[in-house]
Design a protein around this motif. Structure first.
Motif, short mmCIF file in Angstrom:
data_model
loop_
_atom_site.label_atom_id
_atom_site.label_comp_id
_atom_site.label_asym_id
_atom_site.label_seq_id
_atom_site.Cartn_x
_atom_site.Cartn_y
_atom_site.Cartn_z
N ILE A 61 0.83 -1.20 0.00
CA ILE A 61 0.00 0.00 0.00
C ILE A 61 0.87 1.25 0.00
CG2 ILE A 61 -1.60 1.36 1.40
CD1 ILE A 61 -2.86 -1.30 2.31
N GLN A 77 1.62 2.40 -3.42
CA GLN A 77 0.45 2.61 -4.28
C GLN A 77 -0.11 1.33 -4.91
OE1 GLN A 77 3.21 5.12 -4.54
NE2 GLN A 77 1.92 5.83 -2.87
N MET A 78 0.14 0.20 -4.28
CA MET A 78 -0.50 -1.04 -4.73
C MET A 78 -1.86 -1.16 -4.05
SD MET A 78 2.90 -3.51 -4.67
CE MET A 78 2.18 -4.87 -5.60
N ASP A 79 -2.86 -1.60 -4.77
CA ASP A 79 -4.22 -1.70 -4.24
C ASP A 79 -4.32 -2.87 -3.27
OD1 ASP A 79 -7.24 -0.97 -4.58
OD2 ASP A 79 -7.13 -3.16 -4.81
N THR A 91 -6.87 -4.60 -1.88
CA THR A 91 -7.76 -5.72 -2.20
C THR A 91 -7.17 -6.59 -3.31
OG1 THR A 91 -9.69 -4.40 -1.57
CG2 THR A 91 -10.08 -6.34 -2.94
N GLU A 92 -6.71 -5.94 -4.37
CA GLU A 92 -6.12 -6.67 -5.48
C GLU A 92 -4.85 -7.41 -5.05
OE1 GLU A 92 -4.52 -5.91 -10.05
OE2 GLU A 92 -5.09 -4.22 -8.78
#
Length: 214
Positions: free
Chosen positions: A141, A144-146, A148-149
């Motif tokens: 996170i 900037q990684m999502d 939920t995905e």
């Protein structure tokens, strides 16, 4: 310049070697560099909840507590000399590193090196369990990684299998310890070495054409 790095995220010498290489690259700057990170799972039998760190290390190395402390002190001083922090007093758990390598594999290319460093920092400076999916997702996170995905991807069988297969591939190709670096598929540097050794290796590798396959 193509550089393949074989490492494990709980290996202090891997963090030191990474720092030496990147310091060398900061001085070198002769060519564009493409870095590929490869997992080397030192012990994939460690459960997700981990083991008590010092007891595990004593058993693994067959040494007494005072000898283990001497080893930690020497490694910490080597880290300080390189410019990285290794706080063994903060580490409570010996952990499984597979999830951390899955995060590295999934991280976008433009932040992958930073994600590797963030994982090292989480373990060696904050003493976090990098085998815990919540810790790993929090690192993702931050880049900037999502969330939920990412949770879904970390549980995908092909991502898991790829990490294990790459680690096995390294051993089958006579890589028996880490860190291990290969430059332009031909020039090899094993162990953490020094900035000067990496500069020499970079200069040697720059003279070579890159073969079609590693």
């Amino acid at each position: 310049m193509l550089i393949d790095i074989f490492h494990d995220t709980v290996c202090p010498w891997c963090r030191i070697g990474k720092k030496h290489l990147f310091d060398a690259l900061a001085q070198w700057q002769e060519q564009e560099v493409n870095i590929r990170w490869h997992p080397f799972l030192l012990d994939n039998t460690v459960p997700a909840e981990g083991y008590e760190f010092r007891g595990f290390m004593q058993d693994r190395k067959g040494i007494k507590a005072e000898v283990l402390q001497q080893m930690f002190d020497a490694t910490r001083r080597a880290g300080e000399a390189a410019g990285v922090k290794l706080d063994f007093d903060k580490i409570r758990l010996a952990v499984n590193t597979q999830l951390s390598h899955q995060l590295i594999a999934l991280a976008p290319a433009n932040v992958k090196n930073d994600v590797v460093e963030a994982i090292y920092k989480a373990y060696f400076e904050e003493g976090l369990n990098i085998g815990d999916i919540n810790v790993i997702v929090a690192i993702g996170i931050a880049y900037q990684m999502d969330a939920t995905e990412l949770r879904l991807q970390l549980n995908e069988r092909d991502v898991v299998d790829t990490v294990v297969a790459e680690s096995t591939f390294a051993r089958l190709n006579s890589i028996n310890s880490v860190p291990f670096f290969i430059m332009n598929n031909q020039v090899k540097v094993n162990a953490s070495r020094s900035v000067e050794v990496f500069l020499e290796a970079l200069n040697s590798a720059a003279l070579l054409d890159i073969p079609a396959k590693i």
